[in-house]
Design a protein around this motif. Structure first.
Motif, PDB file in Angstrom:
ATOM      1  N   ASP A  32       0.823  -1.208   0.000  1.00  0.00           N
ATOM      2  CA  ASP A  32       0.000   0.000   0.000  1.00  0.00           C
ATOM      3  C   ASP A  32       0.859   1.260   0.000  1.00  0.00           C
ATOM      4  O   ASP A  32       2.080   1.193   0.052  1.00  0.00           O
ATOM      5  CB  ASP A  32      -0.973   0.007   1.172  1.00  0.00           C
ATOM      6  CG  ASP A  32      -0.309  -0.151   2.533  1.00  0.00           C
ATOM      7  OD1 ASP A  32       0.931  -0.047   2.621  1.00  0.00           O
ATOM      8  OD2 ASP A  32      -1.027  -0.363   3.511  1.00  0.00           O
ATOM      9  N   ARG A  77     -11.955   9.293  -4.018  1.00  0.00           N
ATOM     10  CA  ARG A  77     -12.951   8.774  -3.077  1.00  0.00           C
ATOM     11  C   ARG A  77     -12.667   7.305  -2.799  1.00  0.00           C
ATOM     12  O   ARG A  77     -12.124   6.595  -3.662  1.00  0.00           O
ATOM     13  CB  ARG A  77     -14.355   8.921  -3.660  1.00  0.00           C
ATOM     14  CG  ARG A  77     -14.802  10.368  -3.838  1.00  0.00           C
ATOM     15  CD  ARG A  77     -16.108  10.490  -4.612  1.00  0.00           C
ATOM     16  NE  ARG A  77     -16.027   9.987  -5.976  1.00  0.00           N
ATOM     17  CZ  ARG A  77     -15.484  10.640  -7.003  1.00  0.00           C
ATOM     18  NH1 ARG A  77     -14.943  11.810  -6.814  1.00  0.00           N
ATOM     19  NH2 ARG A  77     -15.476  10.124  -8.206  1.00  0.00           N
ATOM     20  N   ALA A  78     -13.048   6.851  -1.631  1.00  0.00           N
ATOM     21  CA  ALA A  78     -12.909   5.436  -1.299  1.00  0.00           C
ATOM     22  C   ALA A  78     -13.581   4.603  -2.385  1.00  0.00           C
ATOM     23  O   ALA A  78     -14.676   4.927  -2.843  1.00  0.00           O
ATOM     24  CB  ALA A  78     -13.532   5.138   0.064  1.00  0.00           C
ATOM     25  N   GLY A  79     -12.890   3.568  -2.821  1.00  0.00           N
ATOM     26  CA  GLY A  79     -13.406   2.695  -3.863  1.00  0.00           C
ATOM     27  C   GLY A  79     -12.901   3.029  -5.255  1.00  0.00           C
ATOM     28  O   GLY A  79     -13.006   2.205  -6.168  1.00  0.00           O
ATOM     29  N   ASP A  80     -12.341   4.240  -5.455  1.00  0.00           N
ATOM     30  CA  ASP A  80     -11.795   4.585  -6.774  1.00  0.00           C
ATOM     31  C   ASP A  80     -10.670   3.623  -7.122  1.00  0.00           C
ATOM     32  O   ASP A  80      -9.833   3.290  -6.279  1.00  0.00           O
ATOM     33  CB  ASP A  80     -11.223   6.014  -6.788  1.00  0.00           C
ATOM     34  CG  ASP A  80     -12.276   7.097  -6.868  1.00  0.00           C
ATOM     35  OD1 ASP A  80     -13.460   6.782  -7.117  1.00  0.00           O
ATOM     36  OD2 ASP A  80     -11.904   8.282  -6.679  1.00  0.00           O
ATOM     37  N   ARG A  81     -10.649   3.209  -8.364  1.00  0.00           N
ATOM     38  CA  ARG A  81      -9.553   2.385  -8.881  1.00  0.00           C
ATOM     39  C   ARG A  81      -8.636   3.278  -9.705  1.00  0.00           C
ATOM     40  O   ARG A  81      -9.101   4.176 -10.399  1.00  0.00           O
ATOM     41  CB  ARG A  81     -10.091   1.235  -9.713  1.00  0.00           C
ATOM     42  CG  ARG A  81     -10.930   0.291  -8.880  1.00  0.00           C
ATOM     43  CD  ARG A  81     -11.323  -0.940  -9.669  1.00  0.00           C
ATOM     44  NE  ARG A  81     -12.174  -1.800  -8.880  1.00  0.00           N
ATOM     45  CZ  ARG A  81     -11.756  -2.630  -7.950  1.00  0.00           C
ATOM     46  NH1 ARG A  81     -10.475  -2.714  -7.676  1.00  0.00           N
ATOM     47  NH2 ARG A  81     -12.596  -3.391  -7.271  1.00  0.00           N
ATOM     48  N   GLU A  94      -6.460   0.546  -5.320  1.00  0.00           N
ATOM     49  CA  GLU A  94      -7.809   0.997  -4.966  1.00  0.00           C
ATOM     50  C   GLU A  94      -7.708   1.923  -3.761  1.00  0.00           C
ATOM     51  O   GLU A  94      -6.955   1.653  -2.823  1.00  0.00           O
ATOM     52  CB  GLU A  94      -8.682  -0.200  -4.615  1.00  0.00           C
ATOM     53  CG  GLU A  94     -10.106   0.170  -4.265  1.00  0.00           C
ATOM     54  CD  GLU A  94     -10.969  -1.036  -3.982  1.00  0.00           C
ATOM     55  OE1 GLU A  94     -11.961  -0.875  -3.254  1.00  0.00           O
ATOM     56  OE2 GLU A  94     -10.658  -2.133  -4.461  1.00  0.00           O
ATOM     57  N   ARG A 141      -8.582   3.216  -0.400  1.00  0.00           N
ATOM     58  CA  ARG A 141      -9.247   2.692   0.795  1.00  0.00           C
ATOM     59  C   ARG A 141      -9.888   3.803   1.610  1.00  0.00           C
ATOM     60  O   ARG A 141     -10.939   3.648   2.182  1.00  0.00           O
ATOM     61  CB  ARG A 141      -8.239   1.938   1.664  1.00  0.00           C
ATOM     62  CG  ARG A 141      -7.668   0.726   0.948  1.00  0.00           C
ATOM     63  CD  ARG A 141      -6.754  -0.030   1.811  1.00  0.00           C
ATOM     64  NE  ARG A 141      -7.574  -0.762   2.774  1.00  0.00           N
ATOM     65  CZ  ARG A 141      -7.092  -1.480   3.753  1.00  0.00           C
ATOM     66  NH1 ARG A 141      -5.802  -1.543   3.924  1.00  0.00           N
ATOM     67  NH2 ARG A 141      -7.874  -2.116   4.571  1.00  0.00           N
ATOM     68  N   HIS A 142      -9.201   4.952   1.661  1.00  0.00           N
ATOM     69  CA  HIS A 142      -9.684   6.091   2.438  1.00  0.00           C
ATOM     70  C   HIS A 142      -9.099   7.348   1.802  1.00  0.00           C
ATOM     71  O   HIS A 142      -7.958   7.346   1.354  1.00  0.00           O
ATOM     72  CB  HIS A 142      -9.233   5.982   3.896  1.00  0.00           C
ATOM     73  CG  HIS A 142      -9.596   7.170   4.714  1.00  0.00           C
ATOM     74  ND1 HIS A 142     -10.864   7.384   5.189  1.00  0.00           N
ATOM     75  CD2 HIS A 142      -8.857   8.235   5.115  1.00  0.00           C
ATOM     76  CE1 HIS A 142     -10.888   8.527   5.868  1.00  0.00           C
ATOM     77  NE2 HIS A 142      -9.681   9.062   5.832  1.00  0.00           N
ATOM     78  N   ARG A 155      -4.460   0.876  -1.630  1.00  0.00           N
ATOM     79  CA  ARG A 155      -4.116  -0.551  -1.473  1.00  0.00           C
ATOM     80  C   ARG A 155      -3.807  -1.091  -2.859  1.00  0.00           C
ATOM     81  O   ARG A 155      -4.623  -0.973  -3.778  1.00  0.00           O
ATOM     82  CB  ARG A 155      -5.283  -1.326  -0.868  1.00  0.00           C
ATOM     83  CG  ARG A 155      -4.997  -2.818  -0.674  1.00  0.00           C
ATOM     84  CD  ARG A 155      -6.193  -3.541  -0.073  1.00  0.00           C
ATOM     85  NE  ARG A 155      -7.400  -3.355  -0.857  1.00  0.00           N
ATOM     86  CZ  ARG A 155      -7.787  -4.167  -1.848  1.00  0.00           C
ATOM     87  NH1 ARG A 155      -7.051  -5.189  -2.188  1.00  0.00           N
ATOM     88  NH2 ARG A 155      -8.913  -3.922  -2.499  1.00  0.00           N
ATOM     89  N   THR A 177      -3.394  -3.823  -5.756  1.00  0.00           N
ATOM     90  CA  THR A 177      -4.233  -4.995  -6.013  1.00  0.00           C
ATOM     91  C   THR A 177      -3.582  -6.037  -6.909  1.00  0.00           C
ATOM     92  O   THR A 177      -4.100  -7.139  -7.027  1.00  0.00           O
ATOM     93  CB  THR A 177      -5.575  -4.567  -6.646  1.00  0.00           C
ATOM     94  OG1 THR A 177      -5.318  -3.835  -7.847  1.00  0.00           O
ATOM     95  CG2 THR A 177      -6.368  -3.690  -5.680  1.00  0.00           C
TER      96      THR A 177
END
Length: 105
Positions: A36, A46-50, A68, A70-71, A85, A87
């Motif tokens: 990470d 935003r959280a979840g953006d790839r 991705e 995470r926060h 994070r 992947t």
């Protein structure tokens, strides 16, 4: 953010999947581990953006490091600080090895 993250100050290009229809951007990695990173950027995340990161570590080039968010949070100057994070397992191992090599010098 993992406990084994090392402080760094690496410029990074931030790219997004084509489906996101977002423009490439730049930022700076502030902490980095094999799994990470902590990223500062003017791009709002935003959280979840790839995303995909391109950067140089020592003499090695890393391109398309998949991650991705995470926060993420904006500071008072509208900079975004995001925990990323990674992947891609193959790139995570390569990155971990490069960090160990750098630290052993």
């Amino acid at each position: 953010m993992s406990r084994g993250a090392f402080p760094v100050r690496l410029p990074v290009v931030i790219r997004f999947p084509e489906t996101a229809a977002r423009q490439d951007s730049w930022g700076r990695l502030e902490k980095l581990s094999g799994s990470d990173a902590l990223l500062d950027t003017r791009t709002e995340l935003r959280a979840g953006d790839r995303l995909f990161l391109d950067f140089d570590l020592a003499a090695e080039r890393f391109e398309g490091v998949a991650g991705e968010v995470r926060h993420a949070e904006l500071d008072s100057d509208r900079y975004c600080r995001a925990e990323i994070r990674f992947t891609d397992e193959v790139l995570k191992r390569r990155l971990g090895a490069a960090l160990l090599d750098l630290l052993s010098r």
